[in-house]
Design a protein around this motif. Structure first.
Motif, PDB file in Angstrom:
ATOM      1  N   GLY A 119      -4.741   1.700  -7.204  1.00 45.72           N
ATOM      2  CA  GLY A 119      -4.018   1.763  -6.339  1.00 45.72           C
ATOM      3  C   GLY A 119      -4.331   0.633  -5.329  1.00 45.72           C
ATOM      4  N   CYS A 120      -5.807   0.568  -5.004  1.00 46.04           N
ATOM      5  CA  CYS A 120      -6.151  -0.093  -4.105  1.00 46.04           C
ATOM      6  C   CYS A 120      -6.065  -1.559  -4.321  1.00 46.04           C
ATOM      7  CB  CYS A 120      -7.529   0.203  -3.560  1.00 46.04           C
ATOM      8  SG  CYS A 120      -8.270  -0.959  -2.455  1.00 46.04           S
TER       9      CYS A 120
ATOM     10  N   PRO B 191      -4.339   3.447  -2.222  1.00 44.99           N
ATOM     11  CA  PRO B 191      -3.192   2.699  -1.134  1.00 44.99           C
ATOM     12  C   PRO B 191      -3.451   3.104   0.313  1.00 44.99           C
ATOM     13  CG  PRO B 191      -2.481   4.346  -2.916  1.00 44.99           C
ATOM     14  CD  PRO B 191      -3.756   4.118  -3.253  1.00 44.99           C
TER      15      PRO B 191
ATOM     16  N   ALA C 125      -2.463  -3.404  -4.874  1.00 42.35           N
ATOM     17  CA  ALA C 125      -1.850  -3.591  -3.401  1.00 42.35           C
ATOM     18  C   ALA C 125      -2.523  -4.751  -2.971  1.00 42.35           C
ATOM     19  CB  ALA C 125      -2.026  -2.360  -2.628  1.00 42.35           C
TER      20      ALA C 125
ATOM     21  N   GLY D  47       0.922  -1.260   0.179  1.00 41.83           N
ATOM     22  CA  GLY D  47      -0.099  -0.121   0.048  1.00 41.83           C
ATOM     23  C   GLY D  47       0.828   1.381  -0.071  1.00 41.83           C
TER      24      GLY D  47
ATOM     25  N   LEU E  46       2.204   1.920  -3.599  1.00 44.29           N
ATOM     26  CA  LEU E  46       1.451   2.472  -4.463  1.00 44.29           C
ATOM     27  C   LEU E  46       1.285   3.887  -4.180  1.00 44.29           C
ATOM     28  CD1 LEU E  46      -0.070   1.153  -6.889  1.00 44.29           C
ATOM     29  CD2 LEU E  46       0.909  -0.653  -5.157  1.00 44.29           C
TER      30      LEU E  46
END
Length: 394
Positions: A315-316, A264, A319, A146, A149
């Motif tokens: 991003g989420c 993230p 990760a 996380g 990212l």
């Protein structure tokens, strides 16, 4: 323990706590250095087109070559992460990246740039693969990815906001200088990292490698990265083609990338507290919706909303997918394999997108192909996510 690792362990040099936030940030810089050009790929493609007069298809091929090289470098990392000391290898890779980036400033030929950037990709991919393997040896794998990212999106947003404005004045030089400076920053942080030797105990409760869930996770990573990167590589050209002003497009992308830091940040804050399945399901539904909004890019607000929405979910979701892959091995080999597959997807996206645009399918057709790829990725990723949640893979 190798001789080099014994030397590092005994040195009188301050190192960050191996599982603390400072270490996560430094590991993120190290992993990002080999692939930072992906985060400013839209600026690079636009710069090659507007700064050197290279065709859009050729510019996409240069970007694809860079990432295909990274894929093969990451593949090599899978086989060597247990046999070599990661720190001296990382140092050599960073020096190589800096040298090639500075050398790229003076190249004008698309064919030569393809070859040189391919070599850059191999070195960068090797660095990223090794870095992912090191991250897999931490106690907070999902959180560290996380942070990774978060760093990529934050600095990538600055890059796509600033660099396209410099290209008309200075040509492509600012693009490659920015890449070299990032590698130099990662090099400066390297001495402060701990040893990160391979673990003696399993990272998760999954036991041996679960090959079917691993294969599904890797396929999901490939499809997700390819679909997203196919659009991102041409996102500046897409905005301009829909009639938006270049300055607005650059500003929108920069702001959207910073808004995307929420993705993230969700991973850093939640980790696996609620499990991966519900977050991935919600994230992918939002990804599909945000990508569809790109069809309305003639509206500045729609273009901004689409970039913000897809950035947050990118991003989420990534990760969590990288964290999932890291659960299948104790030495970091499956994390390195995820790095290889990720680069393969990132390279295939611009390559296919260039072919679609070259075949006059237009940006509307490109958006539709991306939607299909994302839908398939969602279908594939949810089963291994649920299985890891049930087994308690942390």
């Amino acid at each position: 323990m190798t001789i080099c690792e014994e030397h590092v362990a005994r040195r009188n040099f301050p190192t960050a706590a191996p599982d603390g936030f400072p270490a996560s940030i430094m590991l993120s810089f190290l992993a990002t250095a080999g692939l930072f050009y992906v985060n400013i790929m839209a600026a690079i493609v636009d710069g090659l087109v507007s700064g050197l007069g290279i065709t859009e298809s050729a510019a996409g091929n240069i970007g694809a070559a860079n990432i295909y090289g990274a894929a093969f470098g990451a593949l090599a990392a899978v086989f060597i992460v247990k046999r070599v000391s990661w720190r001296p290898l990382s140092i050599a890779c960073l020096f190589g990246l800096i040298a090639i980036d500075f050398g790229s400033i003076f190249l004008q030929s698309a064919d030569m740039l393809i070859l040189v950037r391919l070599a850059h990709g191999v070195i960068g991919g090797l660095l990223v693969g090794v870095s992912y393997a090191v991250i897999a040896r931490t106690d907070k794998v999902d959180r560290t990815f996380g942070v990774l990212l978060f760093v990529q999106f934050g600095l990538g947003g600055l890059g796509v906001m600033v660099l396209p404005r410099l290209v008309p004045v200075y040509g492509v030089a600012p693009l490659f200088i920015a890449l070299a400076l990032f590698s130099a920053a990662a090099l400066a942080m390297l001495p402060f990292l701990d040893r990160y030797a391979p673990r003696e105990k399993p990272v998760s409760s999954t036991g041996g490698v679960l090959w079917a869930p691993l294969a599904m996770t890797l396929l999901a990573i490939f499809l997700f990265q390819a679909a997203n990167m196919g659009l991102l590589a041409y996102i500046i050209r897409l905005g301009i083609d829909y009639g938006l002003d270049r300055d607005y497009v650059s500003t929108a992308l920069g702001l959207a990338t910073w808004v995307a830091l929420a993705g993230p940040a969700i991973v850093i804050g939640l980790g696996t507290k609620w499990g991966r399945f519900p977050i991935l399901l919600a994230g992918m539904i939002l990804t599909l919706g945000g990508t569809a909004i790109f069809h309305l890019s003639s509206s500045p607000a729609a273009y901004m909303i689409a970039n913000c929405g897809t950035g947050i979910t990118w991003g989420c979701v990534m990760a969590y997918l990288l964290g999932m892959a890291a659960q299948f091995d104790t030495a970091g080999r499956t994390a390195a394999a995820a790095g290889f597959v990720s680069k393969l997807g990132l390279a295939s996206g611009p390559f296919v997108a260039g072919r679609l645009l070259g075949a006059d399918m237009g940006f509307s057709g490109l958006i539709n192909v991306a939607l299909v790829g994302l839908a398939l990725s969602m279908v594939v990723m949810l089963a291994p996510a649920r299985r890891l949640d049930r087994k308690g893979g942390a």
